[in-house]
Design an enzyme around this catalytic site. Sequence first.
Site, PDB file in Angstrom:
ATOM      1  N   TYR A 176       0.855  -1.185   0.000  1.00  0.00           N
ATOM      2  CA  TYR A 176       0.000   0.000   0.000  1.00  0.00           C
ATOM      3  C   TYR A 176       0.888   1.230   0.000  1.00  0.00           C
ATOM      4  O   TYR A 176       1.795   1.354   0.814  1.00  0.00           O
ATOM      5  CB  TYR A 176      -0.907   0.014   1.232  1.00  0.00           C
ATOM      6  CG  TYR A 176      -1.799   1.241   1.306  1.00  0.00           C
ATOM      7  CD1 TYR A 176      -2.840   1.428   0.394  1.00  0.00           C
ATOM      8  CD2 TYR A 176      -1.609   2.201   2.288  1.00  0.00           C
ATOM      9  CE1 TYR A 176      -3.657   2.557   0.459  1.00  0.00           C
ATOM     10  CE2 TYR A 176      -2.428   3.328   2.359  1.00  0.00           C
ATOM     11  CZ  TYR A 176      -3.448   3.500   1.452  1.00  0.00           C
ATOM     12  OH  TYR A 176      -4.253   4.616   1.519  1.00  0.00           O
ATOM     13  N   LYS A 222       4.181   9.504   8.541  1.00  0.00           N
ATOM     14  CA  LYS A 222       3.965   8.954   9.880  1.00  0.00           C
ATOM     15  C   LYS A 222       4.954   9.508  10.914  1.00  0.00           C
ATOM     16  O   LYS A 222       4.798  10.646  11.314  1.00  0.00           O
ATOM     17  CB  LYS A 222       3.936   7.428   9.813  1.00  0.00           C
ATOM     18  CG  LYS A 222       2.786   6.986   8.883  1.00  0.00           C
ATOM     19  CD  LYS A 222       2.366   5.546   8.892  1.00  0.00           C
ATOM     20  CE  LYS A 222       1.063   5.402   8.111  1.00  0.00           C
ATOM     21  NZ  LYS A 222       1.090   4.472   7.009  1.00  0.00           N
ATOM     22  N   ASP A 250       9.314   2.985  -0.226  1.00  0.00           N
ATOM     23  CA  ASP A 250       8.234   3.642   0.505  1.00  0.00           C
ATOM     24  C   ASP A 250       8.427   3.304   1.979  1.00  0.00           C
ATOM     25  O   ASP A 250       7.996   2.258   2.451  1.00  0.00           O
ATOM     26  CB  ASP A 250       6.879   3.168  -0.013  1.00  0.00           C
ATOM     27  CG  ASP A 250       5.729   3.820   0.742  1.00  0.00           C
ATOM     28  OD1 ASP A 250       5.999   4.552   1.731  1.00  0.00           O
ATOM     29  OD2 ASP A 250       4.574   3.599   0.356  1.00  0.00           O
TER      30      ASP A 250
HETATM   31  C1  LIG Z   1       0.430   4.945   5.613  1.00  0.00           C
HETATM   32  C2  LIG Z   1       1.176   4.644   4.390  1.00  0.00           C
HETATM   33  C3  LIG Z   1       1.066   5.441   3.239  1.00  0.00           C
HETATM   34  C4  LIG Z   1       0.052   6.539   3.112  1.00  0.00           C
HETATM   35  O1  LIG Z   1       0.279   7.582   4.019  1.00  0.00           O
HETATM   36  P1  LIG Z   1      -0.939   8.572   4.333  1.00  0.00           P
HETATM   37  O2  LIG Z   1      -0.314   9.598   5.241  1.00  0.00           O
HETATM   38  O3  LIG Z   1      -1.994   7.747   4.981  1.00  0.00           O
HETATM   39  O4  LIG Z   1      -1.387   9.158   3.059  1.00  0.00           O
HETATM   40  C5  LIG Z   1       1.882   5.168   2.173  1.00  0.00           C
HETATM   41  N1  LIG Z   1       2.772   4.159   2.217  1.00  0.00           N
HETATM   42  C6  LIG Z   1       2.896   3.377   3.291  1.00  0.00           C
HETATM   43  C7  LIG Z   1       3.917   2.287   3.284  1.00  0.00           C
HETATM   44  C8  LIG Z   1       2.101   3.571   4.412  1.00  0.00           C
HETATM   45  O5  LIG Z   1       2.214   2.750   5.449  1.00  0.00           O
END
Ligand SMILES: *Cc1c(COP(=O)(O)O)cnc(C)c1O
Length: 438
Positions: A152, A275, A247
């Site tokens: 994701y 995050k 990511d």
């Molecule tokens: C949470 C997450 C996202 C998206 O971040 P948001 O701040 O919710 O848009 C993208 N990549 C990874 C790996 C994530 O865990």
Amino acid sequence: MTPTVARPYQIARSEALFGDAQQHLPGGVNSPVRAFRGVEGTPVFIERGAGCRMWDVDGNEYVDYVGSWGPLIAGHAHPEVVEAVRRAAGRGTSYGAPTEAEVRLAAMVKEAVPSIELVRFVNSGTEATMSALRVARGVTGREMIVKFDGGYHGHADGLLVQAGSGPLTLGAPDSPGVPAAAAAQTLSLAFNDLPAVGAAFERHGGGIAAVIVEPVAGNMGVVPPATGFLEGLRQLCTRHGALLIFDEVMTGFRVARGGAQARYGVTPDITCLGKIVGGGLPVGAYGGRRDVMEYVAPLGPVYQAGTLSGNPLAMAAGIATLELIRRPGAYEQLEEVSSRLERGMARGAHEAGVAYSTNRVGSMLTGFFAGGPVTDYASARSADRRRYGRFFHAMLERGVYLAPSQFEAAFISLAHTPADIDYTVAAAGAAFRALVEA
Ligand SMILES: *Cc1c(COP(=O)(O)O)cnc(C)c1O
């Protein structure tokens, strides 16, 4: 130490609020997984948090393992983070002009993650990945993207293809509203399957702009990279002139201070953060090699902007949080407390005779209700989500707040003590037994 929960457990005020919420917000929430559809039942509405604890509007207390889905590595309302935000707010909440805090946080990010030579702050992880892909396409002049099933990367159009997290729980990995043309540029392959990536490059090599990967998958539940997988991706990208994007929105500052790239010793071209870097306020970031990031406006032609990007409150929370995790022993403490939790949960399941398989990297942990090891999306999906739902509610009633979905990580913070873990393990033991007795 034992969280105070009403006996019998009741959440009347949450139920009333959820009723109201559904009149105003789609599904009563502002992000789908919060609606508890992955576990059925009514989401509890939270009133406050402190350390590793949260209290709902009915006064029930929980040991929290969601941690706002990752950001709260220092726990809720850490006094130093709160004070930093309070001070910043007193000076004004936004200027739309450069501030010293942006420079400070950027320098801290670069110090922790040396592959980042230039960094751009945005407001969410979604923005970070979306912008990183635009840069990769701008740099390479190619359009295709390789991602992995169950990975994701936020909700940008081209990334909602075989995506994990919310889409996985809802069973709708391909969302209506995503143009076919956007999805057609995305190739989704099995995580940990290096030969599949090699084959994709053989076939489409000249068209692939980037490989984007969660270096430790966290959005199909935690799935570590197989030995050699990340190294192999690095080699294939280099050989075929594609960019490697890590990511690290979840893993950054989480699995090590320098993220998964420090833990596994593999260097991407672009890193996405989110995050933890915002300490619980809305921040994302993307950065990487100078020659790549020089494509970003105003230095280069790839456009990306944000009214509230680099927001002073958010920068203050990020700086305070990164200061806290820089203290000696922080990651050793996280490791110790997290492995105590992993061992305790595995023991509880084993003693109750429940098929359960734990994956943990640092302070990210998922216990799958699965008979065998979970190494990719297919094996993650073999987990028994109904059983997880029953376990989840049994834990909630005992004052332990786990993610309301089987396909998410539990996050351990610096505020979780061994006593909190021992309480959680005892609660889990009872919850596992209740599963087999029912
Ligand atoms: C949470 C997450 C996202 C998206 O971040 P948001 O701040 O919710 O848009 C993208 N990549 C990874 C790996 C994530 O865990």
